[in-house]
Design an enzyme around this catalytic site. Sequence first.
Site, short mmCIF file in Angstrom:
data_model
loop_
_atom_site.label_atom_id
_atom_site.label_comp_id
_atom_site.label_asym_id
_atom_site.label_seq_id
_atom_site.Cartn_x
_atom_site.Cartn_y
_atom_site.Cartn_z
N LYS A 148 0.82 -1.21 0.00
CA LYS A 148 0.00 0.00 0.00
C LYS A 148 0.85 1.26 0.00
O LYS A 148 0.34 2.34 -0.30
CB LYS A 148 -0.96 0.01 1.19
CG LYS A 148 -0.35 0.33 2.55
CD LYS A 148 -1.42 0.32 3.63
CE LYS A 148 -0.85 0.62 5.02
NZ LYS A 148 -0.33 1.99 5.14
N ASP A 149 2.14 1.13 0.31
CA ASP A 149 3.02 2.29 0.36
C ASP A 149 3.87 2.44 -0.90
O ASP A 149 4.68 3.36 -1.00
CB ASP A 149 3.93 2.21 1.58
CG ASP A 149 3.15 2.21 2.88
OD1 ASP A 149 2.12 2.91 2.95
OD2 ASP A 149 3.55 1.52 3.83
N ARG A 202 -7.04 9.14 4.02
CA ARG A 202 -8.17 8.20 3.90
C ARG A 202 -8.80 7.97 5.26
O ARG A 202 -10.02 8.08 5.43
CB ARG A 202 -7.70 6.88 3.29
CG ARG A 202 -8.77 5.78 3.32
CD ARG A 202 -8.19 4.43 2.91
NE ARG A 202 -7.14 3.97 3.79
CZ ARG A 202 -7.30 3.31 4.92
NH1 ARG A 202 -8.53 3.02 5.34
NH2 ARG A 202 -6.27 2.92 5.64
N ARG A 203 -7.97 7.64 6.26
CA ARG A 203 -8.51 7.37 7.59
C ARG A 203 -9.15 8.61 8.19
O ARG A 203 -10.19 8.54 8.85
CB ARG A 203 -7.40 6.83 8.50
CG ARG A 203 -6.98 5.41 8.13
CD ARG A 203 -5.77 4.96 8.89
NE ARG A 203 -5.46 3.56 8.63
CZ ARG A 203 -4.24 3.04 8.65
NH1 ARG A 203 -3.20 3.82 8.94
NH2 ARG A 203 -4.05 1.76 8.40
N ARG A 259 2.57 10.24 13.41
CA ARG A 259 3.55 9.47 12.64
C ARG A 259 4.39 8.60 13.58
O ARG A 259 4.32 8.71 14.79
CB ARG A 259 4.46 10.40 11.83
CG ARG A 259 3.72 11.19 10.76
CD ARG A 259 4.66 11.93 9.83
NE ARG A 259 3.93 12.70 8.84
CZ ARG A 259 3.45 12.19 7.71
NH1 ARG A 259 3.62 10.91 7.46
NH2 ARG A 259 2.79 12.96 6.86
N ARG A 261 3.45 5.14 18.04
CA ARG A 261 2.07 5.65 18.01
C ARG A 261 1.29 5.20 19.25
O ARG A 261 0.50 5.97 19.80
CB ARG A 261 1.37 5.18 16.73
CG ARG A 261 2.01 5.74 15.48
CD ARG A 261 1.20 5.41 14.24
NE ARG A 261 2.01 5.51 13.04
CZ ARG A 261 1.54 5.49 11.81
NH1 ARG A 261 0.23 5.38 11.61
NH2 ARG A 261 2.34 5.55 10.77
N CYS A 287 -1.78 11.29 -3.79
CA CYS A 287 -1.73 11.05 -2.36
C CYS A 287 -2.63 12.04 -1.61
O CYS A 287 -2.76 11.97 -0.40
CB CYS A 287 -0.29 11.15 -1.84
SG CYS A 287 0.44 12.79 -2.00
#
Length: 239
Positions: A16-17, A64-65, A82, A88, A175
């Site tokens: 996904k990255d 997105r989140r 981040r 996190r 992005c």
Amino acid sequence: EALLSGRVDIGVHSSKDVATGLPSGMTLAAFLEREDVRDAFISVNAQSIDHLKDGAKFGTSSIRRAAQALRLRPDLRIVPFRGNVHTRLQKLLDGVADATLLALAGLNRLGESHRATAILDADQFMPAPAQGAIGIAIRDGDQKFAEMVSVLDHAETHAAIAAERTMLAVLDGSCRTPVGARSGRDGDRLTLVGEILSLDGQTSFRAEAKGSDPVALGNEVGQSLLAQAGPGWIEQCNK
């Protein structure tokens, strides 16, 4: 750079990255069997997004989140978040944010799935395209390493990621555009559901299609989303 210069022969990536448009000379040749694609809600003071206090701080650097959370709770304050998983989690304990979302796949691989307060429904909180899949990159035309990694390739995952990344490419891969994707298999047919959202989550479009050709399927869903959104929607969303 290391792959193309010959310093390494294989690159291992969180799919996904990986950039939607790969640099010339390299290809994603194989994908390991996909992990759980869902996102996990994590908080030290709320059992779900619905239970967060008014104006709570929601930590994420994923647009997105952020958009998906704001769709349900427009009152939330999005704060940058981040670092690796443990960083996190510590930020939550330190009060930097009241809650966050993390990929369940990462938590599973780290043996930290117990940290999840709740597992989110993949239809309501659609994952990022290619989420949960590890991709293996090699140089174009490198037959030796193509044969080597082929034994690791999981065909069903490969087809799903091809469809999702094609859809993303149709949507221009920006992005700054919140994009979600969910795929599944019904016999020899692949189902792909795609979604695009405005940054505040208040506008969204969704499309679904089935087919046996992953690239054709990704194109179909991507074009359907663009048609629904109308001319210039993505450009306007990115301003």
